[in-house]
Design an enzyme around this catalytic site. Structure first.
Site, PDB file in Angstrom:
ATOM      1  N   LEU A 172       0.820  -1.213   0.000  1.00  0.00           N
ATOM      2  CA  LEU A 172       0.000   0.000   0.000  1.00  0.00           C
ATOM      3  C   LEU A 172       0.846   1.251   0.000  1.00  0.00           C
ATOM      4  O   LEU A 172       0.481   2.262  -0.596  1.00  0.00           O
ATOM      5  CB  LEU A 172      -0.919   0.009   1.230  1.00  0.00           C
ATOM      6  CG  LEU A 172      -1.955  -1.106   1.321  1.00  0.00           C
ATOM      7  CD1 LEU A 172      -2.696  -1.021   2.650  1.00  0.00           C
ATOM      8  CD2 LEU A 172      -2.931  -1.026   0.152  1.00  0.00           C
ATOM      9  N   GLY A 173       1.929   1.185   0.676  1.00  0.00           N
ATOM     10  CA  GLY A 173       2.774   2.374   0.742  1.00  0.00           C
ATOM     11  C   GLY A 173       4.010   2.101   1.567  1.00  0.00           C
ATOM     12  O   GLY A 173       4.155   1.038   2.186  1.00  0.00           O
TER      13      GLY A 173
ATOM     14  N   GLY B 263       6.700   3.788   4.357  1.00  0.00           N
ATOM     15  CA  GLY B 263       6.899   4.849   5.321  1.00  0.00           C
ATOM     16  C   GLY B 263       8.312   4.852   5.851  1.00  0.00           C
ATOM     17  O   GLY B 263       9.187   4.162   5.335  1.00  0.00           O
TER      18      GLY B 263
ATOM     19  N   PHE C  85       9.395   3.719   8.600  1.00  0.00           N
ATOM     20  CA  PHE C  85       9.810   2.538   9.331  1.00  0.00           C
ATOM     21  C   PHE C  85       9.656   1.246   8.561  1.00  0.00           C
ATOM     22  O   PHE C  85      10.051   0.198   9.042  1.00  0.00           O
ATOM     23  CB  PHE C  85       9.016   2.447  10.630  1.00  0.00           C
ATOM     24  CG  PHE C  85       9.319   3.585  11.565  1.00  0.00           C
ATOM     25  CD1 PHE C  85      10.564   3.727  12.126  1.00  0.00           C
ATOM     26  CD2 PHE C  85       8.351   4.519  11.849  1.00  0.00           C
ATOM     27  CE1 PHE C  85      10.852   4.774  12.972  1.00  0.00           C
ATOM     28  CE2 PHE C  85       8.626   5.571  12.708  1.00  0.00           C
ATOM     29  CZ  PHE C  85       9.877   5.698  13.273  1.00  0.00           C
ATOM     30  N   GLY C  86       9.047   1.305   7.450  1.00  0.00           N
ATOM     31  CA  GLY C  86       8.888   0.078   6.716  1.00  0.00           C
ATOM     32  C   GLY C  86       7.788   0.188   5.687  1.00  0.00           C
ATOM     33  O   GLY C  86       7.443   1.281   5.237  1.00  0.00           O
ATOM     34  N   HIS C  87       7.245  -0.937   5.366  1.00  0.00           N
ATOM     35  CA  HIS C  87       6.222  -0.986   4.332  1.00  0.00           C
ATOM     36  C   HIS C  87       4.857  -1.262   4.948  1.00  0.00           C
ATOM     37  O   HIS C  87       4.751  -1.864   6.008  1.00  0.00           O
ATOM     38  CB  HIS C  87       6.548  -2.085   3.318  1.00  0.00           C
ATOM     39  CG  HIS C  87       7.836  -1.821   2.588  1.00  0.00           C
ATOM     40  ND1 HIS C  87       8.385  -2.715   1.713  1.00  0.00           N
ATOM     41  CD2 HIS C  87       8.674  -0.769   2.615  1.00  0.00           C
ATOM     42  CE1 HIS C  87       9.515  -2.224   1.232  1.00  0.00           C
ATOM     43  NE2 HIS C  87       9.698  -1.048   1.770  1.00  0.00           N
ATOM     44  N   VAL C  88       3.867  -0.842   4.228  1.00  0.00           N
ATOM     45  CA  VAL C  88       2.498  -1.106   4.652  1.00  0.00           C
ATOM     46  C   VAL C  88       1.829  -1.932   3.570  1.00  0.00           C
ATOM     47  O   VAL C  88       1.828  -1.558   2.397  1.00  0.00           O
ATOM     48  CB  VAL C  88       1.723   0.199   4.894  1.00  0.00           C
ATOM     49  CG1 VAL C  88       0.286  -0.104   5.309  1.00  0.00           C
ATOM     50  CG2 VAL C  88       2.415   1.041   5.964  1.00  0.00           C
TER      51      VAL C  88
ATOM     52  N   LYS D  78       1.404  -2.820   8.734  1.00  0.00           N
ATOM     53  CA  LYS D  78       2.672  -2.088   8.692  1.00  0.00           C
ATOM     54  C   LYS D  78       3.772  -3.028   9.132  1.00  0.00           C
ATOM     55  O   LYS D  78       3.789  -3.513  10.252  1.00  0.00           O
ATOM     56  CB  LYS D  78       2.622  -0.862   9.601  1.00  0.00           C
ATOM     57  CG  LYS D  78       3.895  -0.046   9.585  1.00  0.00           C
ATOM     58  CD  LYS D  78       3.803   1.184  10.452  1.00  0.00           C
ATOM     59  CE  LYS D  78       2.949   2.258   9.836  1.00  0.00           C
ATOM     60  NZ  LYS D  78       3.057   3.549  10.579  1.00  0.00           N
TER      61      LYS D  78
ATOM     62  N   ASP E   6       2.484  15.557  13.564  1.00  0.00           N
ATOM     63  CA  ASP E   6       2.898  15.325  12.176  1.00  0.00           C
ATOM     64  C   ASP E   6       1.690  15.367  11.250  1.00  0.00           C
ATOM     65  O   ASP E   6       1.542  14.526  10.363  1.00  0.00           O
ATOM     66  CB  ASP E   6       3.616  13.984  12.065  1.00  0.00           C
ATOM     67  CG  ASP E   6       4.510  13.931  10.825  1.00  0.00           C
ATOM     68  OD1 ASP E   6       4.773  15.000  10.238  1.00  0.00           O
ATOM     69  OD2 ASP E   6       4.947  12.838  10.446  1.00  0.00           O
TER      70      ASP E   6
END
Ligand SMILES: Nc1ncnc2c1ncn2[C@@H]1O[C@H](COP(=O)(O)OP(=O)(O)OP(=O)(O)O)[C@@H](O)[C@H]1O
Length: 840
Positions: free
Chosen positions: A418-419, A421, A423-426, A441, A537
């Site tokens: 999905l995306g 970030g 810290f890692g992937h989602v 996540k 944020d």
């Protein structure tokens, strides 16, 4: 092998192992603290409170169980399945059952020690236990779960990566996309409180917990929503090969985005990173097989040369002049490398696979395959390394769904990306048993990273905060678990993507959407702030939208619970959304910083209210909810629903006006000021932007999502000219107290000729307005844009009267006020506005 080499290698191994344990210890400690807190509450209660306590523990998220400080006890509970008369096997295919053992423990996965990992192991898939049943009585907002769990047919990757579509210089891209500060960039800033207090643990405890975790390899959380079945078991599934359950990217480490503001320590070490050689990276291609996705945040492909090359040719918005040494995401070439085998990380321990349900020789299917029945998946890849990662006891339960699933063996299967970030992937998670979806996540916890511990702390903080939140405008936390070296956080799936992405793909929003989104963001913030939690944020990339137009605040990695008036000074967030006091380190962080960020993120109508330098002058989220820009905004989903039953375009337009209570009235009254097309009884108000009269000294940070109304293509034309300001503009800020000053905006309409006595009011029937008298030489008189009626709707302006009473039809005046408020909102969006009304 020379003895010195063996010695060195041995040291290295020990060092890495120590780092790994230390890192996992951190996670374990966080979880332990959460559990401890919950248990304390439980112990303090008795009798009938017991059930509530259980619920609370459950609702607190699986974290408290996943990373229990006493994993041994958890493990010991697994075999207790045999003691449970109600324990029943899952309705899984026989081929699976032969390899499955069940327990009634609510504790999730437990794997064999690392030494056994090469053999066929048994480890426990997490299934909730009877004791983990949550009544979910207070799940007030669960109705949104299903709505947001829609299936996306888009096989492509939804990425909010700002780098996807831009070719920008590092700085420029940073500026435009608002990514978090690059620790290597000149603009990097220092975080003063890099380690949240709550996560500063006793080292002994940490070590103990971490050791157990390491031995067990896999621990999972208890679900936030646990099935109420009395036949909750864990499953032991033989493990083949690596436990890397979601090895989509060997480079998925919990390293940060270069654009994120981090701690002093990180900044200090930036030179280290800049100078460091990266054997891991060099030896490993950062690819995301099957991702077919836009480049990740800080992704560059392959080794360092690849990174540099990519930066040169593309300059991802999150690219730093100095490439991040801890590239967590697949490189930009991952899109074209879709399906390519992912080289192993030196410590990944096994082949990577994009999808847990994928066959190694069918990479495309990995990222695009449809959810298949369990039996099919099992036959295809019965016990793939990644299979375990997709299983979790976490089962999101909405109030309108069955609390007692027929099958307790709900399993999340990792789907498409999905995306990406910091810290890692989602990934999209699919529960083939229940048909539910979630967002997974995934963070790879490589302990050889000196900053991994801090990353774990940040993730733990996000989990801890999210687990306490429940609101329709906040992404719901379902649970989390640690599987081998990966941490999974299960979240409500919001399929629409982020506001940032939507703007990138579809351009500016219309006014209805903008107002609705803003209102929902404020609702989420107001709730968050009542919890004394500051997001820190807020930006378009962290605001997700579901298919019904419901907005969800996401990414609480920077969020912080504050006690007292403000939390300790810290410098977290994304610079271009940061409140000045955060940047200046003057007042630390407070709830008002989110209001500033909101002003940078949504439209421009709030900008002068939100972007006040003095945080004390900023309205609260609750106060802003009374702003006409968002007040009475009908939910988009309701608008859509109503439109389906409307009798014609006019009704739809009326619905789309946004004032749920008033739009019909407006239509019937011919007051549809925002309808310039087709409504014969409407008049049009045209807006023109005169840059020459743009406001001076106005802080106007550039939002990565742009201003939806800055380049309006809307047929709705509203024109207002400020004519006077009761509060002469002397600075760029508008003290909130000034909002209580009498209305001094203007609205000219057809036949408005009656002048008021003291305010220059003109009336046209019930239509109040002010004569436009802009003092252009003074620049834009900001004060005149803030007026009492916005925040005090009960005090209406009629002619030269200001009071509560509304002659005639009160709704009419209310409508007028709404219209006026809309106009003023529009007015706030523009630097200068020219009146131009066209009667029809
Ligand atoms: N609940 C969700 N539903 C759908 N997509 C999501 C969800 N959560 C995250 N995503 C997608 O994954 C991307 C990265 O997620 P997120 O921002 O939470 O990760 P992160 O590591 O915290 O990133 P960062 O901190 O850099 O913003 C998002 O931009 C979005 O595209």
């Amino acid at each position: 092998m020379p003895s010195w080499w063996r010695k060195s290698s041995s040291k290295e191994v020990k060092k890495k192992k120590g780092n790994r344990e230390s890192f996992i210890d951190t996670i374990a400690t966080i979880h332990r603290k959460l559990k401890s807190s919950s248990e304390e509450k439980c112990n303090g209660r008795s009798g009938g409170s017991r059930r509530r306590c259980i619920d609370t523990v459950s609702e607190m998220g699986s974290l408290s169980r996943v990373l229990s400080p006493v994993p041994s006890s958890q493990v010991s509970r697994c075999p207790s399945f045999a003691e449970k008369p109600h324990a029943q096997p899952l309705p899984l295919p026989r081929v699976q059952l032969s390899n499955i053992e069940r327990t009634n423990s609510g504790i999730s996965v437990v794997s064999k020690p690392e030494s056994d990992r090469e053999s066929n192991q048994l480890f426990y898939l997490p299934l909730p236990g009877p004791g983990c049943v949550s009544s979910r009585e207070d799940h007030t907002y669960a109705e949104g779960d299903l709505a947001t769990a829609s299936i996306s047919s888009d096989s492509s990757i939804d990425s909010d990566d700002p780098s996807d579509s831009r070719l920008l210089s590092p700085m420029g891209s940073d500026y435009e996309n608002g990514n978090r500060t690059n620790i290597n960039s000149p603009s990097c800033v220092i975080q003063k409180d890099p380690f949240p207090t709550v996560y500063q643990k006793n080292s002994k405890d940490t070590l103990k917990a971490g050791h157990l975790l390491c031995n067990n390899q896999v621990l999972s959380t208890s679900p936030k929503w646990k099935p109420s079945s009395t036949h909750m078991q864990n499953i032991q599934i033989p493990f083949h090969g690596t436990l890397s359950s979601a090895p989509d990217s060997s480079m998925s480490s919990p390293s940060r985005s270069p654009m994120r503001v981090f701690s002093v320590e990180q900044v200090r070490n930036s030179s280290f990173w800049a100078a460091k050689t990266y054997p891991d990276i060099a030896s490993t291609h950062c690819s995301s097989p099957g991702s077919g996705q836009n480049s990740g945040h800080n992704s560059v492909g392959g080794d360092m040369s690849g990174q540099l090359f990519w930066q040169h040719i593309r300059c991802s918005p999150e690219c730093s002049p100095i490439p991040s040494p801890r590239m967590t995401s697949p490189g930009p070439n991952s899109r074209i490398q879709s399906g390519a085998a992912t080289p192993l990380h030196p410590r990944s321990g096994g082949p990577a696979a994009e999808s847990p349900t994928s066959r190694p020789d069918d990479v495309k299917q990995k990222s695009h395959r449809l959810p298949l029945p369990p039996i099919t998946i099992t036959k295809t890849c019965p016990f793939s390394p990644s299979y375990s990662a997709t299983t979790t006891p976490t089962v999101p339960r909405s109030s309108n769904r069955v609390e007692h699933p027929t099958s307790p063996g709900s399993q999340w299967k990792k789907g498409r990306l999905l995306g990406r970030g910091t810290f890692g992937h989602v990934y999209l998670g699919f529960n083939s048993e229940s048909g539910e979806m979630c967002a997974m996540k995934e963070v790879t916890l490589f302990a050889d990273d000196a900053k991994s511990k801090e990353s774990a702390q940040q993730l733990g903080q996000e989990i801890a905060l999210l687990s306490r939140l429940r609101h329709p405008n906040i992404v719901q936390y379902y649970g989390s678990e640690t599987v081998d070296d990966k941490l999974y956080i299960y979240l409500e799936y919001v399929s629409g993507g982020s506001i940032y992405k939507l703007l990138q793909e579809y351009g500016q929003f219309g006014e209805v959407a903008t107002r609705s989104y803003t209102q929902q963001i404020l609702s989420g913030l107001a709730y968050l702030h009542t919890k004394n939690t500051v997001h820190r944020d807020i930006k378009g990339a962290n605001i997700l939208v579901d298919p019904n137009g419901r907005v969800k605040l996401a990414d609480f990695g920077m969020a912080k619970h504050i006690t007292g008036q403000s939390c300790p000074l810290s410098f977290n967030g994304s610079p271009y959304w940061m409140a000045p006091e955060v940047i200046k380190n003057s007042n630390g962080c407070n709830l008002a910083v989110d209001i500033w960020s909101l002003g940078c993120t949504e439209g421009k109508s709030f900008i002068r209210l939100c972007l006040q330098r003095n945080p004390l002058h900023r309205p609260t989220a609750a106060q802003l909810l009374e702003h006409p820009f968002v007040r009475n905004v009908a939910p988009l989903e309701r608008t859509i629903s109503s439109a389906e039953h409307s009798k014609g375009p006019a009704a739809m337009r009326s619905q789309a006006f946004g004032h749920g209570k008033n739009h019909l009235k407006l239509d019937s009254e011919g007051m549809g000021m925002h309808q310039s097309r087709g409504s014969k009884n409407c008049f049009r108000i045209k807006v023109s932007l005169l840059d020459a009269y743009s406001p001076k000294n106005v802080s106007c940070p550039i939002s990565p999502i742009g201003s939806p109304l800055l380049h309006s293509r809307s047929p709705q034309h509203v024109t207002l000219i400020p004519i006077r300001s009761s509060t002469p503009l002397t600075s760029s800020s508008i003290p909130f107290q000034h909002l209580k000053q009498p209305t001094t905006y203007s609205l000219a309409g057809i036949g408005m000729t009656q002048r008021s006595q003291n305010c220059g009011f003109h009336t046209n029937g019930n239509m109040p307005y002010h004569e436009p008298k802009p003092d252009l030489s003074q620049g834009f008189p900001q004060g005149s844009y803030v007026f009492r009626d916005i925040f005090f709707p009960d005090k209406c302006v009629l002619g030269n009267q200001v009071g509560h009473s509304v002659p005639g039809d009160p709704r009419k005046l209310f409508d007028v006020q709404s219209v006026l408020a809309d106009c003023v909102s529009q007015q706030l969006l523009r630097d200068h506005i020219k009146l131009n009304i066209h009667g029809l």
